[in-house]
Design an enzyme around this catalytic site. Sequence first.
Site, PDB file in Angstrom:
ATOM      1  N   LYS A   1       1.454  -2.734   9.106  1.00 34.36           N
ATOM      2  CA  LYS A   1       2.658  -1.901   9.034  1.00 34.36           C
ATOM      3  C   LYS A   1       3.853  -2.715   9.516  1.00 34.36           C
ATOM      4  CE  LYS A   1       4.448   2.597  10.579  1.00 34.36           C
ATOM      5  NZ  LYS A   1       4.146   3.793  11.379  1.00 34.36           N
TER       6      LYS A   1
ATOM      7  N   ASP B   1       3.483  14.939  13.124  1.00 35.60           N
ATOM      8  CA  ASP B   1       3.734  14.606  11.719  1.00 35.60           C
ATOM      9  C   ASP B   1       2.451  14.767  10.899  1.00 35.60           C
ATOM     10  OD1 ASP B   1       5.369  13.958   9.617  1.00 35.60           O
ATOM     11  OD2 ASP B   1       5.248  11.791   9.926  1.00 35.60           O
TER      12      ASP B   1
ATOM     13  N   GLY C   1       6.821   4.259   3.932  1.00 35.69           N
ATOM     14  CA  GLY C   1       6.969   5.460   4.740  1.00 35.69           C
ATOM     15  C   GLY C   1       8.363   5.590   5.299  1.00 35.69           C
TER      16      GLY C   1
ATOM     17  N   THR D   1       6.893  -0.206   6.011  1.00 33.29           N
ATOM     18  CA  THR D   1       6.136  -0.489   4.803  1.00 33.29           C
ATOM     19  C   THR D   1       4.758  -0.997   5.196  1.00 33.29           C
ATOM     20  OG1 THR D   1       8.207  -1.128   3.742  1.00 33.29           O
ATOM     21  CG2 THR D   1       6.184  -1.716   2.610  1.00 33.29           C
ATOM     22  N   VAL D   2       3.724  -0.579   4.457  1.00 35.54           N
ATOM     23  CA  VAL D   2       2.349  -0.946   4.790  1.00 35.54           C
ATOM     24  C   VAL D   2       1.786  -1.854   3.702  1.00 35.54           C
ATOM     25  CG1 VAL D   2       0.052  -0.090   5.373  1.00 35.54           C
ATOM     26  CG2 VAL D   2       2.064   1.265   5.957  1.00 35.54           C
TER      27      VAL D   2
ATOM     28  N   LEU E   1       0.821  -1.214   0.000  1.00 37.99           N
ATOM     29  CA  LEU E   1       0.000   0.000   0.000  1.00 37.99           C
ATOM     30  C   LEU E   1       0.854   1.262   0.000  1.00 37.99           C
ATOM     31  CD1 LEU E   1      -2.751  -0.994   2.602  1.00 37.99           C
ATOM     32  CD2 LEU E   1      -2.983  -0.880   0.126  1.00 37.99           C
ATOM     33  N   GLY E   2       2.027   1.202   0.619  1.00 32.64           N
ATOM     34  CA  GLY E   2       2.859   2.397   0.668  1.00 32.64           C
ATOM     35  C   GLY E   2       4.132   2.174   1.449  1.00 32.64           C
TER      36      GLY E   2
ATOM     37  N   PHE F   1       9.216   5.035   8.378  1.00 35.08           N
ATOM     38  CA  PHE F   1       9.515   4.079   9.441  1.00 35.08           C
ATOM     39  C   PHE F   1       9.135   2.652   9.086  1.00 35.08           C
ATOM     40  CE2 PHE F   1      10.751   7.516  11.787  1.00 35.08           C
ATOM     41  CZ  PHE F   1       9.741   8.447  12.017  1.00 35.08           C
TER      42      PHE F   1
END
Length: 629
Positions: free
Chosen positions: A319, A416, A300, A304-305, A297-298, A302
């Site tokens: 996550k 954030d 980041g 990976t999702v 999905l993405g 910190f």
Amino acid sequence: METVSVLLFFFLFLLAAEARSTKRTGCKDFTCGEHDFKFPFFRTDMPSRCGLFKLNCSANIPEIQLEKDGKWYTVKSVSQANTITIIDPRLNQSLTTGGCSDLSSFSLPDSPWLKLNTLYKCNNSSRKNGFSYANCRGEGSSLYYNLGDDHDVSGCSPIKTPESWVTPKNGNLSDVNATFSLHIELPGNCFRCHNNGGECTKVKNNYRCVGANTEPNNYHAEMRLGLGIGGSVILIIILVALFAVIHRNYRRKDGSELSRDNSKSDVEFSQVFFKIPIFSYKELQAATDNFSKDRLLGDGGFGTVYYGKVRDGREVAVKRLYEHNYRRLEQFMNEIEILTRLHHKNLVSLYGCTSRRSRELLLVYEFIPNGTVADHLYGENTPHQGFLTWSMRLSIAIETASALAYLHASDIIHRDVKTTNILLDRNFGVKVADFGLSRLLPSDVTHVSTAPQGTPGYVDPEYHRCYHLTDKSDVYSFGVVLVELISSKPAVDISRCKSEINLSSLAINKIQNHATHELIDQNLGYATNEGVRKMTTMVAELAFQCLQQDNTMRPTMEQVVHELKGIQNEEQKCPTYDYREETIIPHPSPPDWGEAALLKNMKFPRSPVSVTDQWTSKSTTPNTSAYEF
């Protein structure tokens, strides 16, 4: 010696319990039917100070009362996200058989946890065409919803019901039932009040703590308790040290067995302390098809999702924290601790996690299917790219601000805030995510001193300069989000000229020079619709206030919510906007209106400090994710 230590610990526990016994007697977690409950729920045999919602557990199926001495409703289900589904059985039976007569006498208590819809019960002689309705059989009347203000409702009587009562079917026909859900959101200070032996009561739209254990006459009792605990702790430390020396060799011989015991105790600790489910690594590995790239999905800063589906059929986002991140355990524990103490409809829900001693650190969230706000504003090659209308953008701003105001009321700074951390559900409702950098700000301090972290383009320049993190740091970041919503431009774009790489600098420059029209996305109808021009300019003005270099000049998030809702009221009053089709109906502009007229009374700083100063931080969160927590 181990027995003595256990006895001393038990003795201290009894002392602490006794100190609050006069406040907490009779208040405890309990089981009702097949469900477990805790504060803010309480049983009929408990004092009213134990909670806000009374449950009757005498029958096999629990019942709930929404207000004191009010009507009893049957509880159908309870979710981990503090959502409880209830039903009015008598009314539901009446509606199922097609009778609507009981609706005329139906009413619900005023509640912030219910979204209400207006139904119209109309005589068949006043039949309406083209709008969804449910027949009221044999009573000479029909039931309608979604009737606009411009429709004649003579011969009709309005009835306020929960939104979920109307279930669309084929064509214009709908079903009506008496089942609805309550999403209960309480501020963190309400839970602290309860834990301190007080009673959290609702006064209008606020909560007040009464009778918490902070009175001056408890001083001597607390002093005696403190001395007792202090002396006992010293004794326990000595005993533990002796125990460690005596059994050191034994531990070395049986290290592998102790390691297994530690893992077991860690799982038990997570289940008891955080009260969230513990998933095994193998279960999440299977749920994500061995963390397949097709499920990605993405990425980041910190972790990976991945998309997954767990055994009970729920869709989840998993996550996976980066192994090379030396702070991953701190961020893992921080996000769990914060999300388990918060309950708000616009915050992403945490379903569970792996043990902190698991093969990998994994967090399991609810899956939000509609991507991020960034995807819809300027995402490229994403399945969610699409145009957001002005009314949708204003709603996103209000819901995001409400979530941040709730965090600040609970003494938490997000740290954030950005459009890639604002997720959208199927109905384009907001879910704020990513609490790995969040910090608890004690109520008795104005700031915490910490090294700057966050995403370039969103970081508060005063926080970056002085290392002082405050709730106004989130306000600055939200100001950047507001500018993104009205401009459809990313927070950082190196293709822009040097002084405008940061969107905040570009916005301040345009607004100060009365060139707001150059900032706002013209596709929103700025040039053709007076209402849109007025509202987008007002949002630009609010963003300017949030982006002030001096954080004392910025509004609080609570004030931001108030201002945005006021702007939304302007939208609802505007006669030139068709809400159903999002079409623009241009009207002549009044002679005294325009962005210069709106902004002329603002006291802008003569030369705001640019936030484009280059800085380097290995702790920052790169802005690279399309689905980032």
